[in-house]
Design an enzyme around this catalytic site. Structure first.
Site, PDB file in Angstrom:
ATOM      1  N   GLU A   1     -10.993   3.366   5.907  1.00 54.46           N
ATOM      2  CA  GLU A   1      -9.675   2.996   5.380  1.00 54.46           C
ATOM      3  C   GLU A   1      -8.749   2.641   6.531  1.00 54.46           C
ATOM      4  O   GLU A   1      -8.322   3.528   7.278  1.00 54.46           O
ATOM      5  CB  GLU A   1      -9.030   4.184   4.656  1.00 54.46           C
TER       6      GLU A   1
ATOM      7  N   HIS B   1      -9.184  12.828   5.881  1.00 55.00           N
ATOM      8  CA  HIS B   1      -8.425  11.710   5.311  1.00 55.00           C
ATOM      9  C   HIS B   1      -7.347  11.282   6.303  1.00 55.00           C
ATOM     10  O   HIS B   1      -6.848  12.085   7.093  1.00 55.00           O
ATOM     11  CB  HIS B   1      -7.787  12.124   3.978  1.00 55.00           C
TER      12      HIS B   1
HETATM   13  O1  LIG Z   1      -7.394   8.263  -0.598  1.00 53.66           O
HETATM   14  C1  LIG Z   1      -7.062   7.121  -0.919  1.00 53.66           C
HETATM   15  C2  LIG Z   1      -6.678   6.133   0.040  1.00 53.66           C
HETATM   16  O2  LIG Z   1      -5.886   6.614   1.084  1.00 53.66           O
HETATM   17  C3  LIG Z   1      -6.183   4.843  -0.521  1.00 53.66           C
HETATM   18  O3  LIG Z   1      -4.894   4.982  -1.043  1.00 53.66           O
HETATM   19  P1  LIG Z   1      -4.286   3.735  -1.853  1.00 53.66           P
HETATM   20  O4  LIG Z   1      -5.274   3.440  -2.954  1.00 53.66           O
HETATM   21  O5  LIG Z   1      -2.992   4.243  -2.372  1.00 53.66           O
HETATM   22  O6  LIG Z   1      -4.150   2.615  -0.891  1.00 53.66           O
END
Ligand SMILES: O=C[C@H](O)COP(=O)(O)O
Length: 214
Positions: free
Chosen positions: A133, A85
Protein backbone atom coordinates in the site's frame (compact mmCIF):
# COMPACT_ATOMS: atom_id res chain seq x y z
CA UNK A 1 -9.73 -12.54 -4.84
CA UNK A 2 -9.87 -12.00 -1.10
CA UNK A 3 -11.60 -8.75 -0.10
CA UNK A 4 -10.34 -7.63 3.32
CA UNK A 5 -12.18 -4.61 4.72
CA UNK A 6 -10.31 -2.73 7.45
CA UNK A 7 -12.67 -0.49 9.40
CA UNK A 8 -9.72 1.35 11.03
CA UNK A 9 -11.18 3.78 13.60
CA UNK A 10 -13.85 5.12 11.25
CA UNK A 11 -17.14 6.29 12.69
CA UNK A 12 -19.20 3.46 11.23
CA UNK A 13 -21.42 0.62 12.46
CA UNK A 14 -19.13 -2.44 12.42
CA UNK A 15 -21.96 -4.90 13.01
CA UNK A 16 -24.10 -3.52 10.17
CA UNK A 17 -21.09 -3.69 7.84
CA UNK A 18 -20.28 -7.21 9.06
CA UNK A 19 -23.86 -8.35 8.40
CA UNK A 20 -23.78 -6.81 4.93
CA UNK A 21 -20.40 -8.41 4.20
CA UNK A 22 -21.64 -11.82 5.40
CA UNK A 23 -24.67 -11.53 3.15
CA UNK A 24 -22.65 -10.48 0.09
CA UNK A 25 -20.07 -13.22 0.73
CA UNK A 26 -22.81 -15.84 0.98
CA UNK A 27 -24.65 -14.61 -2.10
CA UNK A 28 -21.54 -14.25 -4.27
CA UNK A 29 -19.46 -17.15 -2.93
CA UNK A 30 -16.50 -14.76 -2.64
CA UNK A 31 -14.23 -14.42 0.38
CA UNK A 32 -14.84 -11.19 2.29
CA UNK A 33 -13.47 -10.39 5.75
CA UNK A 34 -13.96 -7.45 8.10
CA UNK A 35 -11.29 -6.09 10.50
CA UNK A 36 -12.93 -3.96 13.21
CA UNK A 37 -11.53 -2.28 16.30
CA UNK A 38 -10.27 -4.93 18.76
CA UNK A 39 -13.13 -4.21 21.15
CA UNK A 40 -15.64 -5.10 18.41
CA UNK A 41 -14.10 -8.39 17.26
CA UNK A 42 -16.69 -10.56 19.02
CA UNK A 43 -19.63 -8.51 17.79
CA UNK A 44 -18.37 -8.68 14.21
CA UNK A 45 -17.61 -12.40 14.41
CA UNK A 46 -21.10 -13.02 15.81
CA UNK A 47 -22.51 -11.44 12.64
CA UNK A 48 -21.15 -14.44 10.75
CA UNK A 49 -18.48 -12.78 8.65
CA UNK A 50 -14.81 -13.80 8.48
CA UNK A 51 -13.22 -11.58 11.12
CA UNK A 52 -9.69 -10.18 11.28
CA UNK A 53 -7.78 -8.16 13.84
CA UNK A 54 -6.17 -4.88 12.75
CA UNK A 55 -3.08 -5.67 14.82
CA UNK A 56 -1.85 -8.04 17.51
CA UNK A 57 0.99 -7.35 19.91
CA UNK A 58 4.27 -9.27 19.73
CA UNK A 59 3.82 -10.67 23.22
CA UNK A 60 2.77 -13.79 25.09
CA UNK A 61 0.56 -14.04 28.18
CA UNK A 62 2.12 -11.95 30.93
CA UNK A 63 2.66 -8.43 32.17
CA UNK A 64 1.84 -6.49 28.98
CA UNK A 65 -0.71 -3.81 29.88
CA UNK A 66 -2.50 -2.31 26.91
CA UNK A 67 -1.48 -5.10 24.56
CA UNK A 68 -3.71 -6.96 22.12
CA UNK A 69 -2.90 -10.59 22.78
CA UNK A 70 -3.16 -12.81 19.69
CA UNK A 71 -4.90 -15.52 21.72
CA UNK A 72 -7.48 -12.97 22.94
CA UNK A 73 -8.17 -11.88 19.36
CA UNK A 74 -8.60 -15.52 18.33
CA UNK A 75 -10.89 -16.22 21.32
CA UNK A 76 -12.98 -13.22 20.26
CA UNK A 77 -13.49 -14.80 16.84
CA UNK A 78 -10.64 -13.44 14.72
CA UNK A 79 -9.15 -15.87 12.21
CA UNK A 80 -6.42 -13.54 10.97
CA UNK A 81 -4.57 -10.33 11.67
CA UNK A 82 -2.96 -7.44 9.87
CA UNK A 83 0.51 -6.48 11.03
CA UNK A 84 2.60 -3.40 10.26
CA UNK A 85 -0.24 -1.45 8.68
CA UNK A 86 0.88 1.93 7.38
CA UNK A 87 -1.01 3.54 10.27
CA UNK A 88 0.36 1.05 12.84
CA UNK A 89 4.01 0.60 11.91
CA UNK A 90 6.15 -1.77 13.97
CA UNK A 91 9.83 -2.66 14.04
CA UNK A 92 11.21 -5.58 12.04
CA UNK A 93 11.76 -7.51 15.26
CA UNK A 94 8.20 -6.83 16.38
CA UNK A 95 6.89 -7.92 12.98
CA UNK A 96 8.75 -11.19 13.37
CA UNK A 97 7.45 -11.65 16.93
CA UNK A 98 3.95 -10.57 15.90
CA UNK A 99 3.93 -13.26 13.22
CA UNK A 100 5.05 -15.75 15.86
CA UNK A 101 2.25 -14.64 18.18
CA UNK A 102 -0.31 -14.94 15.38
CA UNK A 103 0.99 -18.37 14.46
CA UNK A 104 0.79 -19.49 18.10
CA UNK A 105 -2.87 -18.38 18.19
CA UNK A 106 -3.71 -19.93 14.82
CA UNK A 107 -4.30 -16.61 13.05
CA UNK A 108 -3.64 -16.04 9.36
CA UNK A 109 -1.36 -13.09 8.71
CA UNK A 110 -1.10 -10.17 6.30
CA UNK A 111 2.08 -8.18 6.74
CA UNK A 112 1.83 -4.70 5.19
CA UNK A 113 4.52 -2.92 3.17
CA UNK A 114 4.92 0.43 1.40
CA UNK A 115 6.77 -0.66 -1.70
CA UNK A 116 8.35 -3.64 -3.52
CA UNK A 117 11.56 -3.60 -1.43
CA UNK A 118 9.59 -3.70 1.80
CA UNK A 119 7.28 -6.34 0.30
CA UNK A 120 10.30 -8.58 -0.34
CA UNK A 121 11.58 -8.02 3.20
CA UNK A 122 8.12 -8.75 4.58
CA UNK A 123 7.88 -11.96 2.56
CA UNK A 124 11.17 -13.14 4.05
CA UNK A 125 9.46 -13.21 7.47
CA UNK A 126 6.96 -15.80 6.21
CA UNK A 127 3.48 -14.27 6.54
CA UNK A 128 0.56 -15.80 4.65
CA UNK A 129 0.37 -12.65 2.54
CA UNK A 130 2.03 -9.29 2.05
CA UNK A 131 -0.20 -6.26 1.36
CA UNK A 132 1.47 -3.45 -0.55
CA UNK A 133 0.00 0.00 0.00
CA UNK A 134 1.66 3.26 -1.09
CA UNK A 135 0.87 5.52 1.91
CA UNK A 136 0.19 8.56 -0.26
CA UNK A 137 -2.71 6.76 -1.97
CA UNK A 138 -4.39 5.51 1.22
CA UNK A 139 -7.80 7.08 1.76
CA UNK A 140 -7.75 8.61 -1.73
CA UNK A 141 -10.15 8.38 -4.64
CA UNK A 142 -7.92 6.54 -7.10
CA UNK A 143 -7.05 2.88 -6.71
CA UNK A 144 -3.42 1.82 -6.42
CA UNK A 145 -4.08 -0.50 -9.37
CA UNK A 146 -4.60 2.46 -11.70
CA UNK A 147 -2.59 5.17 -9.91
CA UNK A 148 0.57 3.06 -9.51
CA UNK A 149 0.22 -0.34 -11.21
CA UNK A 150 4.01 -0.79 -11.22
CA UNK A 151 4.16 -0.93 -7.42
CA UNK A 152 1.77 -3.89 -7.48
CA UNK A 153 3.46 -5.75 -10.36
CA UNK A 154 6.93 -5.18 -8.90
CA UNK A 155 5.78 -6.32 -5.46
CA UNK A 156 4.31 -9.50 -6.94
CA UNK A 157 7.65 -10.21 -8.62
CA UNK A 158 9.72 -9.27 -5.57
CA UNK A 159 7.69 -11.48 -3.25
CA UNK A 160 7.76 -14.42 -5.66
CA UNK A 161 11.55 -14.13 -5.83
CA UNK A 162 11.71 -14.50 -2.03
CA UNK A 163 8.94 -17.02 -1.37
CA UNK A 164 6.34 -17.93 -3.96
CA UNK A 165 4.02 -19.38 -1.30
CA UNK A 166 3.41 -15.86 0.07
CA UNK A 167 0.39 -14.19 -1.51
CA UNK A 168 0.37 -10.52 -2.50
CA UNK A 169 -2.56 -8.20 -1.82
CA UNK A 170 -2.73 -4.54 -2.69
CA UNK A 171 -4.54 -1.64 -1.14
CA UNK A 172 -5.17 2.12 -1.17
CA UNK A 173 -8.11 3.73 -2.90
CA UNK A 174 -9.77 0.44 -3.85
CA UNK A 175 -13.54 0.94 -3.91
CA UNK A 176 -15.09 -0.71 -6.98
CA UNK A 177 -15.34 -4.05 -8.73
CA UNK A 178 -13.24 -2.62 -11.56
CA UNK A 179 -10.50 -1.78 -9.04
CA UNK A 180 -10.54 -5.37 -7.74
CA UNK A 181 -10.41 -6.76 -11.29
CA UNK A 182 -7.49 -4.44 -12.14
CA UNK A 183 -5.63 -5.60 -9.01
CA UNK A 184 -6.15 -9.23 -10.06
CA UNK A 185 -4.83 -8.44 -13.56
CA UNK A 186 -1.63 -7.13 -11.94
CA UNK A 187 -1.13 -10.41 -10.08
CA UNK A 188 -2.62 -9.61 -6.68
CA UNK A 189 -4.75 -12.30 -5.04
CA UNK A 190 -6.50 -9.98 -2.63
CA UNK A 191 -7.32 -6.36 -1.86
CA UNK A 192 -7.12 -4.46 1.41
CA UNK A 193 -9.51 -1.54 1.62
CA UNK A 194 -11.15 0.72 4.16
CA UNK A 195 -12.72 4.10 3.35
CA UNK A 196 -14.62 2.87 0.29
CA UNK A 197 -16.78 0.72 2.57
CA UNK A 198 -16.43 2.31 6.02
CA UNK A 199 -17.38 5.79 4.78
CA UNK A 200 -20.04 4.67 2.30
CA UNK A 201 -23.69 5.68 2.71
CA UNK A 202 -24.63 2.18 1.57
CA UNK A 203 -21.80 -0.22 2.41
CA UNK A 204 -23.73 -3.23 1.13
CA UNK A 205 -23.97 -1.85 -2.43
CA UNK A 206 -20.24 -1.08 -2.39
CA UNK A 207 -19.51 -4.64 -1.20
CA UNK A 208 -21.72 -6.08 -3.95
CA UNK A 209 -19.90 -4.01 -6.54
CA UNK A 210 -16.48 -5.00 -5.15
CA UNK A 211 -17.10 -8.69 -5.88
CA UNK A 212 -19.01 -8.15 -9.12
CA UNK A 213 -16.06 -8.61 -11.50
CA UNK A 214 -14.10 -11.36 -9.73
O1 LIG B 1 -6.28 -0.92 5.33
C1 LIG B 1 -6.69 -0.35 4.32
C2 LIG B 1 -5.87 0.53 3.55
O2 LIG B 1 -5.05 1.37 4.30
C3 LIG B 1 -6.56 1.23 2.43
O3 LIG B 1 -7.38 2.26 2.90
P1 LIG B 1 -8.34 2.99 1.84
O4 LIG B 1 -9.16 1.90 1.21
O5 LIG B 1 -9.16 3.91 2.67
O6 LIG B 1 -7.46 3.68 0.87
Amino acid sequence: MFVLVNLKAYDCDPVAIAEAAAEVADASGERIAVAPQAARLSAVADAGVETWAQHVSPVEHGSHTGSTLAEAAADAGAVGTLLNHSERRITLANADDGLGAADRAGLDTVLCANNPAQAAAAAALGPDAVAVEPPELIGGDESVASADPAVVEESVEAVADVDDSVEVFCGAGVSTGADVAAAADLGATGVLLASGVAKADEPESVLRDLVSEI
